[in-house]
Design an enzyme around this catalytic site. Structure first.
Site, short mmCIF file in Angstrom:
data_model
loop_
_atom_site.label_atom_id
_atom_site.label_comp_id
_atom_site.label_asym_id
_atom_site.label_seq_id
_atom_site.Cartn_x
_atom_site.Cartn_y
_atom_site.Cartn_z
N HIS A 152 -110.32 50.52 43.25
CA HIS A 152 -111.09 49.69 42.29
C HIS A 152 -111.07 50.33 40.89
CE1 HIS A 152 -114.44 46.89 41.21
NE2 HIS A 152 -114.72 47.85 40.35
N GLU A 153 -111.43 51.61 40.84
CA GLU A 153 -111.49 52.27 39.53
C GLU A 153 -110.09 52.42 38.93
OE1 GLU A 153 -114.24 52.42 38.07
OE2 GLU A 153 -115.50 52.04 39.83
N HIS B 205 -109.35 49.36 36.99
CA HIS B 205 -109.94 49.43 35.65
C HIS B 205 -109.09 50.35 34.76
CE1 HIS B 205 -113.63 47.18 36.21
NE2 HIS B 205 -114.02 47.92 37.23
#
Ligand code: ZN
Length: 501
Positions: free
Chosen positions: A266-267, A270
């Site tokens: 997920h990170e 980003h």
């Protein structure tokens, strides 16, 4: 000054602000990762001092005059320059209408309410938070009315996170999504009543050092550039950007490989967005992420669309076995069940892909009601229980598992929640457009080749910065304005896999 000279001055100023903001973020990142606990007070002071300096620079009358002058002469600028002036003037236009006293009162109220929220959760009683939440709702209404009295207050608040979106544009999207989710949730319940899903394939004992190594390699293979970034650990995983330097954090569970891995992916999503922004446009809106929803679409695309797919795990499972020999006999099917496990739950952050968006739609409708007066603060716990029963067939027995579970409202973030589901909607739409454009994407993922997908995202999303607002950016990238169809198709396919198991 000619418009060109003014524009150059303007960019110099923007970049000074960006450098100062980067120093601020470095201190904040350090506070969440490596800072020794005993110096919290002095760090808070340093952060406060730098934040005040950044604010002072951004609202300096000479800078504002420069932006006003450029905005008045925008027609004389080239289209790229116009983007920078338009977006800067728009954001400053919001900030400068709020006087210093209001800004200070607002941030003091948020800080205070956050503390009260922690206490209300501890004693598990919404009544403790209610008077503060009422003050926050009043304050946010006042802020919205000050920024733009001609528009619905909720839209003004929402635009802080998702410029170019409105409640009227989101409502039909979310309604369509909810209508499509209801039968999916019924199917999920029927499947779970038939027999429990066996989802323990990635549970056991996973040494932390091996997990750290494995996660780093996964982030690197997805395309994260470790010469311009790091991956560390934090209690609540997050990512931040310090100029060109992108810092990711994750958190490991020694008994569940999924926990750290999906936080990392997920990170990384980003981080890939931040690393893919136009470096030549740094410090300006063209070199800045488009919106919170678009940012979240990048993390969710890698986490859910890619990271939970069969194609990706055909590559990841052999890699994982090199670090965790206990997976030698674990089958691909068992892993896919483990990473696509689904069951209705009371807690948003623990929700699976099928039910997650119902949690958000509930919050979107309630926060609109709070702002326009249709929902009274005191009625929140009971309305919450009713809706959870309707949507998920579950009723929270405590406020902690209900209306007190998220910190957002207590920290003044009203209008933030919809960006999570917009992120999911955009992500599914982008993935389906990428699949159509890249003929053998599944095969590429299965061979550990994520480059073509990343390149497609770079071209269609990352490099665009704030040239367009989210709805138009999505339309350009996918051929249609945001629509829940691709997300529902994606979830329908997932459910079919669970039903066959
Ligand atoms: Zn995120």
């Amino acid at each position: 000054m000619t418009p060109r000279e003014s524009y150059d001055q303007f960019v110099i100023r923007l970049r000074q602000h960006a450098d100062l903001a980067a120093a601020l973020r470095l201190m904040e990142w350090d506070q969440e990762t490596f800072m020794p606990a005993g110096i919290l007070e002095s760090r808070a002071r340093q952060i406060g001092a730098l934040a005040a300096l950044v604010h002072e620079r951004q609202t300096d009358p000479r800078f504002l005059a420069l932006v006003d002058d450029l905005a008045a002469r925008a027609a004389e600028l080239d289209p790229e320059q116009q983007v920078d002036v338009r977006e800067t003037a728009w954001r400053l236009g919001r900030e400068r209408r709020l006087d210093t006293a209001l800004v200070r009162a607002r941030s003091e109220l948020h800080a205070q309410a956050r503390g009260v929220w922690i206490e209300a959760r501890r004693v598990d009683d919404f009544a403790v938070l209610a008077p503060f939440l009422q003050r926050i709702v009043d304050m946010e209404r006042r802020v919205a009315g000050t920024i733009d009295p001609s528009r619905p207050a909720y839209d003004v608040l929402l635009e802080e996170y998702e410029p170019g979106m409105s409640a009227a544009a989101i409502a039909p999207l979310f309604e369509g999504l909810r209508a499509g989710l209801r039968p999916l949730v019924d199917r999920l319940r029927a499947r779970l009543e038939r027999a429990p899903l066996s989802s323990g394939a990635l549970c056991g004992d996973f040494a932390l050092d091996a997990q750290r190594h494995f996660n780093r390699i996964v982030a690197e293979q997805l395309g994260f550039d470790f010469t311009r970034g790091r991956l560390d650990e934090a209690v609540h995983p997050f990512s931040t950007t310090i100029g060109e330097d992108v810092r990711l954090t994750t958190r490991y569970d020694p008994h569940d490989l999924r926990y750290g891995l999906y936080a990392t992916i997920h990170e990384t999503g980003h981080g890939l967005y931040e690393q893919g922004l136009d470096r030549h446009a740094w410090g300006t809106p063209r070199g800045h992420a488009c919106s919170f929803g678009i940012h979240e679409s990048q993390s969710r695309l890698w986490e859910n669309q890619v990271g939970r797919s069969a194609g990706c795990w055909r590559h990841l499972l052999p890699l994982a076995r090199q670090f965790f020999p206990q997976l030698a006999n674990t089958s691909l099917d068992a892993v896919l069940l483990a990473v696509n496990d689904a069951r209705p739950s009371l807690i948003r952050t623990e929700a699976d892909e099928v039910t997650y968006n119902l949690h958000i739609i509930l919050r979107f409708e309630l926060e609109q009601g709070l702002v326009d007066g249709r929902v009274a603060v005191g009625d929140l716990p009971s309305v919450w229980r009713e809706r959870m029963q309707q949507d998920l067939g579950l009723v929270p027995q405590t406020d902690r598992d209900g209306v007190l579970q998220d910190v957002h409202w207590a920290s003044g973030a009203i209008g933030y929640f919809p960006t999570y589901t917009l992120g999911n909607i955009y992500a599914a739409q982008l993935m389906s457009a990428a699949e159509a454009a890249l003929a053998d994407l599944d095969e590429q993922l299965a061979s550990g080749d994520f480059g073509a997908l990343l390149h497609w995202l770079r071209e269609h999303i990352h490099r665009c910065g704030q040239r367009e607002r989210a709805p138009e950016l999505i339309r350009r990238a996918t051929g249609s304005l945001p629509t829940p169809g691709p997300l529902l198709t994606h979830l329908d396919r997932k459910l079919a896999v669970l039903e066959r198991a």
